[in-house]
Scaffold this motif. Structure first.
Motif, PDB file in Angstrom:
ATOM      1  N   LEU A   1       9.613   1.565  -4.099  1.00  0.00           N
ATOM      2  CA  LEU A   1       9.314   2.899  -3.587  1.00  0.00           C
ATOM      3  C   LEU A   1       8.586   2.850  -2.257  1.00  0.00           C
ATOM      4  O   LEU A   1       7.819   1.940  -1.993  1.00  0.00           O
ATOM      5  CB  LEU A   1       8.402   3.627  -4.567  1.00  0.00           C
ATOM      6  CG  LEU A   1       9.035   4.426  -5.679  1.00  0.00           C
ATOM      7  CD1 LEU A   1       7.936   5.116  -6.456  1.00  0.00           C
ATOM      8  CD2 LEU A   1       9.987   5.447  -5.100  1.00  0.00           C
TER       9      LEU A   1
ATOM     10  N   MET B   1      12.466   3.612 -12.580  1.00  0.00           N
ATOM     11  CA  MET B   1      12.161   3.295 -11.196  1.00  0.00           C
ATOM     12  C   MET B   1      10.964   2.353 -11.193  1.00  0.00           C
ATOM     13  O   MET B   1      10.112   2.426 -12.065  1.00  0.00           O
ATOM     14  CB  MET B   1      11.754   4.609 -10.546  1.00  0.00           C
ATOM     15  CG  MET B   1      12.292   4.986  -9.211  1.00  0.00           C
ATOM     16  SD  MET B   1      13.552   4.030  -8.528  1.00  0.00           S
ATOM     17  CE  MET B   1      12.882   3.857  -6.901  1.00  0.00           C
TER      18      MET B   1
ATOM     19  N   ALA C   1       5.626   5.116  -9.510  1.00  0.00           N
ATOM     20  CA  ALA C   1       6.995   5.484  -9.856  1.00  0.00           C
ATOM     21  C   ALA C   1       7.025   6.453 -11.023  1.00  0.00           C
ATOM     22  O   ALA C   1       8.069   7.007 -11.344  1.00  0.00           O
ATOM     23  CB  ALA C   1       7.796   4.234 -10.206  1.00  0.00           C
TER      24      ALA C   1
ATOM     25  N   GLY D   1       7.383   8.317  -3.379  1.00  0.00           N
ATOM     26  CA  GLY D   1       6.536   8.272  -4.564  1.00  0.00           C
ATOM     27  C   GLY D   1       5.632   9.485  -4.679  1.00  0.00           C
ATOM     28  O   GLY D   1       5.614  10.166  -5.697  1.00  0.00           O
TER      29      GLY D   1
ATOM     30  N   ASP E   1       7.648   0.679  -8.946  1.00  0.00           N
ATOM     31  CA  ASP E   1       6.776   0.871  -7.781  1.00  0.00           C
ATOM     32  C   ASP E   1       7.260   0.080  -6.573  1.00  0.00           C
ATOM     33  O   ASP E   1       7.259   0.574  -5.455  1.00  0.00           O
ATOM     34  CB  ASP E   1       5.353   0.383  -8.113  1.00  0.00           C
ATOM     35  CG  ASP E   1       4.592   1.430  -8.894  1.00  0.00           C
ATOM     36  OD1 ASP E   1       5.137   2.533  -9.076  1.00  0.00           O
ATOM     37  OD2 ASP E   1       3.462   1.140  -9.317  1.00  0.00           O
TER      38      ASP E   1
ATOM     39  N   CYS F   1       8.621   9.703 -10.255  1.00  0.00           N
ATOM     40  CA  CYS F   1      10.089   9.629 -10.257  1.00  0.00           C
ATOM     41  C   CYS F   1      10.617   9.604 -11.678  1.00  0.00           C
ATOM     42  O   CYS F   1      11.571  10.300 -12.011  1.00  0.00           O
ATOM     43  CB  CYS F   1      10.559   8.362  -9.560  1.00  0.00           C
ATOM     44  SG  CYS F   1      10.019   8.228  -7.875  1.00  0.00           S
TER      45      CYS F   1
END
Ligand SMILES: Nc1ncnc2c1ncn2[C@@H]1O[C@H](COP(=O)(O)OP(=O)(O)OP(=O)(O)O)[C@@H](O)[C@H]1O
Ligand SMILES: Nc1ncnc2c1ncn2[C@@H]1O[C@H](COP(=O)(O)OP(=O)(O)OP(=O)(O)O)[C@@H](O)[C@H]1O
Ligand SMILES: [Mg+2]
Ligand SMILES: [Mg+2]
Lengths: 346, 269, 244, 244
Positions: A8, A3, A106, A13, A5, A109
């Motif tokens: 997001l 993922m 991220a 996040g 940033d 995630c």
């Protein structure tokens, strides 16, 4: 499939950050109570191993660039879920910091997608029950492939969900899923083979090593399905709660993308809520060609738009572009100025 | 990126972090917190926002110049990791074709704006993360995390990972070279040998961990990695934090860029 | 036989992290010569050796092996001619048993089974390690590993042999037999080592590297007996010259 | 001072795979002695050294350090007395910076910050590496790593120092400074090495190991000048005796 940033929203996040922080705390606590000291360097070195192994990944055709050599699965099988999870979390942290693979926001995630699924969920629900104490290479092969495939599918699906919930991408749910899942099926099968190959090789070459690791892993067997399920239920409730809380305070795109996910696959008609307001607003602004040339000082307009879309007015106007150019130019000048001064001093 | 490039890349980034500049001297905690706030602020802009993102480049540019980090290196790394974000973002212009603005007579669709926004956010977030390491050093970030309440076990493990990353990567690199030297064409590089190689690397990693553990024991290790507290939050760290927060708040909540543009337009009219 | 020539012309090498490891290296080794490369820790010996078959490519300058100039295209062919034994034998042994490891190269050359076996037998015999052939490399002692690593390169019968610190972990007798072995190897060879006595025994010519450049190049007997010069370069007289 | 005594009594050791690495080792080292351990590759030197602080436990026989017999219980205490420098410095430098690494031992001994700093300064000073203290070990050269590894053990101020092949990979000058350093260390020390000249310089006594047992034990000058005996044990005269 890290993922990034940029895709997001803060809500997604931070929620996943909270989730992974909770799991990290849990894993550390579990290990600390029961760990054998020798696990500390072992975990660190194996993290480095995963890295080195991922870099050799390039030699297998068809697995794409950023290797993820079923790292999570190999580790879970060899170290047990808690240690494996911590190792994966640190591997991904190093990746985020050194390679900017993913990004710092991220990271939550990514740890969730590539750490929690294989180490806790898949290991406890698929691999462990299936293989148990068996040393049968065939069984290990099948179980490894299954596990890696399932873990990657879950991870890939989560990437889709996280992206859509963040609402920065326009990709329709179905297209996105069709893009992600099949690729990861192929990757998963290759990785499953490699995972099983390594486990079986290590088992035959140095059985004593596996045993010595296993000895310092009293908790591997102790993770019960019930506990895992319970933990997941609790985490799901927390995650859901946090998401809805964020959604209510800062609905930026969330309901709109949920609608997208559940509703039609094509470009959705956004008819209500923020989305509708936005649409109306866009229509208003878009068809006023000379809008950007209006004199400055439309204070009030900015004020009423700011809670959810503070910048949309500026977003496309000519004055915005001029402003951005001036700002960027200034920043570049500042940067060059500092360089020059530095060089003089040095 | 080839193996060597990747390896040397982190080596280079790591070396940068041992420089001696005012940015490097800031307390790691201050830099970690500032970077996280910066990321959240940038990410929190709505998806069509483009112009208001411009001022935020000041943050990486200042870190880069004051920290004496080579610009080209960072730019190259940012480009190297961009494919995923671009791949996901590139669909926006095709899927979201409603015009949201007309600039000098050319209609601009929402998709292009949101794509551009993703790219800018990408450049900002990735460069901020890279600069955090380049100006703080990995051990510095780890100590900061520890002090900010991350579990000790996780952090010491992270430090081991960092330390042996270089050792094992070098080891892997040399094994690959040895294999290359005795493989001709594609012979000898198949999956079977690959699995063995990974297997060998794994066994060696375990053996090494064992030896390291012995070395630790022989130096009195009893389960906790001791830590000398070496940094204290100083006045300049607080100043740095305050300035960052003020900067982020001002440019997040006021459309300053656009206003500058308007003023400029007025002047030139 | 021009194909056993090694020539470095103004070779510079910078590691991607900025370290300037080679700063204009020039030398030419003709067929059958045996050359020692000596110098302080970090002088650039290993870096130099790794240019000999294209693990590293010069940042500028040219490396010529036989009739071929080292480029991305000729790398593969050059690797058949030049066999390198690395500093750390562990890096070189990646197959599960000693036999498999030594056989790896010949098999990849496309030889049939009988000849492979013959090659392996011969190579292991050379280093007195025939008895180890079924052992896994990780159960060998350091010195045993070094011997096997040498065998695995010898099994490819390279035209040019390059060795990086071959004697580091060998016991005195194995070191002596390595010296004998090297003396019988009639092709060109290049040996980087801190063991100046070994260089003196095996190599008639010696190149001294300092900070990535050639500081001296000439007959070993002459260079390695110049005490003042050696000490300038972090070296000292070979022990056999020092006496007691 | 009985606590600097090292005694092996009839020590046997078998690796899990069945290799009989030690077959009845007997010797006694008294306070302040400096002893060299030499022998062929695979003779059992490293295995022997690893018994000195309980990384390996004898299959049978006893190891006594000072007043303590090596058992599972006394291991921890014995490890404080015996400092071991391993063959590979990378295994020994596990902390992210040189300073942290050298400080690791003293901190574990429970010392306060000021004394820890003092110890670190002193230990790094001994090996001329004070300037390296903020560097991460992975950016050091081979020789620098060896020096720091030695410092990290010295910082514990062990009663007994054991070293496995400390000079391999050092350039001649660094090797010479290591010899000088070792000569200044006044407690008991045991050095396993193939570098017989180093043993001759540093150790007044020498133990020869062959196939896991002590074959000879006596003054270095005597043992290391007995050519016939040395050759029986895969060794040879120190190079400085060989002359040219
Ligand atoms: N992978 C690398 N990345 C960056 N710099 C390197 C790398 N490998 C070596 N160097 C640097 O290049 C220089 C030459 O190193 P090299 O390994 O060639 O020395 P050497 O003469 O073989 O030393 P030694 O006798 O210790 O083996 C040194 O300054 C070293 O620090
Ligand atoms: N981990 C191991 N498992 C099984 N056998 C081993 C292991 N390590 C060493 N051996 C065997 O034990 C014997 C003694 O090994 P050791 O490493 O003590 O020799 P050494 O005298 O240190 O040799 P060198 O001079 O090459 O370092 C050798 O035959 C070796 O093959
Ligand atoms: Mg070298
Ligand atoms: Mg040994």
């Amino acid at each position: 499939m890290h993922m990034a940033d940029a895709l997001l929203s803060p809500a997604v996040g931070t929620t996943l950050w909270a989730g992974t922080a909770a799991v990290t705390g849990y894993a550390s606590k579990k290990l600390k109570r029961e760990i054998d000291d020798r696990m500390i360097p072992l975990m660190g070195v194996l993290g480095a191993f995963i890295f080195a192994a991922q870099m050799i990944n390039f030699t297998i055709p068809g697995t794409g660039s950023s290797g993820h050599l079923g790292g999570g699965m190999i580790l879970a099988i060899l170290l047990g879920p808690h240690a494996a999870f911590l190792v994966m979390a640190s591997v991904l942290t190093v990746q985020a910091l050194f390679f900017a693979d993913g990004g710092l926001l991220a990271l939550g995630c990514n740890i969730w997608n590539l750490g929690v699924y294989p180490c806790y969920l898949v290991y406890s629900l698929i691999y462990k029950p299936w293989v148990g104490e068996s040393k049968n290479p065939g069984r290990i092969l099948v179980a490894s492939i299954m596990s890696v495939v399932v873990a990657l599918q879950l991870g890939a699906f989560s990437v889709v969900m996280e992206t859509l919930l963040s609402g920065k991408s326009e990709l329709p749910f179905s297209t996105f899923v069709l893009m992600m899942q099949p690729i990861h099926l192929a990757i998963g099968i290759v990785e499953g083979f490699v995972t099983a190959g390594v486990i079986n090789y290590v088992r035959s070459a140095r059985p004593e090593i596996l045993e010595s690791i296993a000895v310092s892993r009293p908790l591997g067997a102790e993770v019960s399905l019930k506990k895992v399920m319970m933990t997941f239920a609790v985490l799901a409730v927390i995650t859901g709660g946090a998401l809805s809380w964020f959604a209510s305070t800062n609905p930026d795109g969330l309901e709109w993308s949920i609608e997208k996910v559940t509703g039609k696959g094509e470009l959705p008609e956004q008819e209500h809520g923020i989305a509708a307001a936005l649409k109306g607003f866009q229509e208003k602004t878009a068809f006023l060609p000379d809008y950007g040339f209006k004199p400055a000082g439309s204070e009030s307009k900015k004020e009423d738009a700011s809670p959810s879309w503070p910048g949309i007015e500026a977003g496309a106007s000519v004055s915005g572009i001029i402003g951005a150019a001036i700002v960027l130019g200034t920043i570049v000048l500042i940067g060059m100025g500092i360089r020059v001064v530095r060089r003089r001093q040095g | 990126m080839t193996f060597d490039e990747k390896y040397f890349d982190i080596g280079r980034l790591d070396r940068l972090s041992y420089r001696d500049t005012c940015v490097h001297h800031l307390d790691p905690r201050a830099k970690v917190i500032a970077t996280m706030l910066f990321l959240i602020t940038v990410i929190s802009f709505p998806k069509y926002e483009v112009v208001a993102l411009a001022p935020f480049f000041l943050f990486p540019v200042l870190l880069m110049t004051l920290g004496e980090i080579p610009v080209r290196f960072i730019v190259k790394k940012v480009i190297a990791v961009s494919p995923f974000a671009i791949f996901i973002g590139i669909f926006n212009p095709f899927l979201d074709i409603r015009p949201v603005a007309v600039i000098l007579g050319v209609p601009i669709s929402g998709g292009w704006l949101s794509f551009l926004s993703i790219i800018l956010k990408f450049a900002l977030t990735v460069s901020a993360a890279l600069l955090l390491i380049a100006t703080t050093s990995f051990p510095g970030v780890c100590h900061a995390l520890r002090r900010l309440g991350f579990p000790a076990l996780f952090v010491s493990q992270l430090l081991f990972l960092y330390r042996y990353l270089f050792v094992l990567m070098e080891e892997a690199m040399r094994i690959i070279r040895a294999r290359e030297m005795r493989s001709f064409g594609s012979r000898g590089t198949g999956v079977k040998v690959f699995v063995r190689l990974i297997g060998i690397l794994f066994l060696r990693a375990v053996d090494r961990a064992e030896r390291i553990y012995y070395a630790m024991l022989s130096r009195g290790f009893q389960g906790d990695i001791p830590d000398l507290k070496r940094s204290r939050i100083a006045f300049r760290d607080l100043g740095f934090m305050a300035m960052t927060i003020a900067f982020l708040a001002v440019f997040r909540f006021f459309p300053i860029t656009e206003r500058i543009g308007r003023v400029a337009q007025e002047l030139f009219r | 036989m021009s194909h056993h020539i090694v020539e470095f012309k103004n070779v510079f090498f910078r590691y991607p992290d900025g370290t300037e490891a080679l700063n204009g290296v020039n030398f030419r080794i003709t067929h059958g010569e045996s050359v020692g490369v000596v110098g302080a820790n970090g002088a650039g010996k290993s870096t130099l050796l790794q240019h000999m078959n294209g693990y590293l490519m010069p940042t500028s300058g040219t490396v010529t092996i036989g009739d071929l100039t080292l480029t991305g295209k000729t790398k593969r062919e050059i690797r058949r001619k030049v066999g390198i034994v690395f500093q750390n034998p562990d890096d070189q042994l990646f197959m599960p048993t000693v036999f498999d490891d030594v056989a790896f190269g010949p098999l990849n050359l496309g030889m049939d089974e009988a000849s492979v076996r013959e090659r392996v037998r011969k190579a292991l015999g050379m280093v007195n390690s025939l008895a180890l052939q079924d052992k896994p490399p990780h159960h060998l002692s350091c010195g045993q590993k070094s011997a096997v690593a040498i065998a695995s390169v010898m099994a490819m019968e390279p035209d040019i042999l390059a060795m990086d610190e071959p004697a580091a972990n060998l016991d005195p007798r194995s070191r002596r037999s390595l010296i004998t072995l090297l003396k019988t190897f009639k092709h060109s060879k290049i040996i980087a080592s801190h063991d100046l006595d070994l260089i003196l025994d095996v190599c008639e010519r010696c190149i001294v590297i300092g900070s990535g450049a050639v500081v001296a190049d000439g007959p070993s007997a002459e260079i390695l007996s110049n005490k003042a010069f050696l000490e300038e370069n972090n070296l000292e007289l070979p022990l056999s010259f020092q006496g007691r």
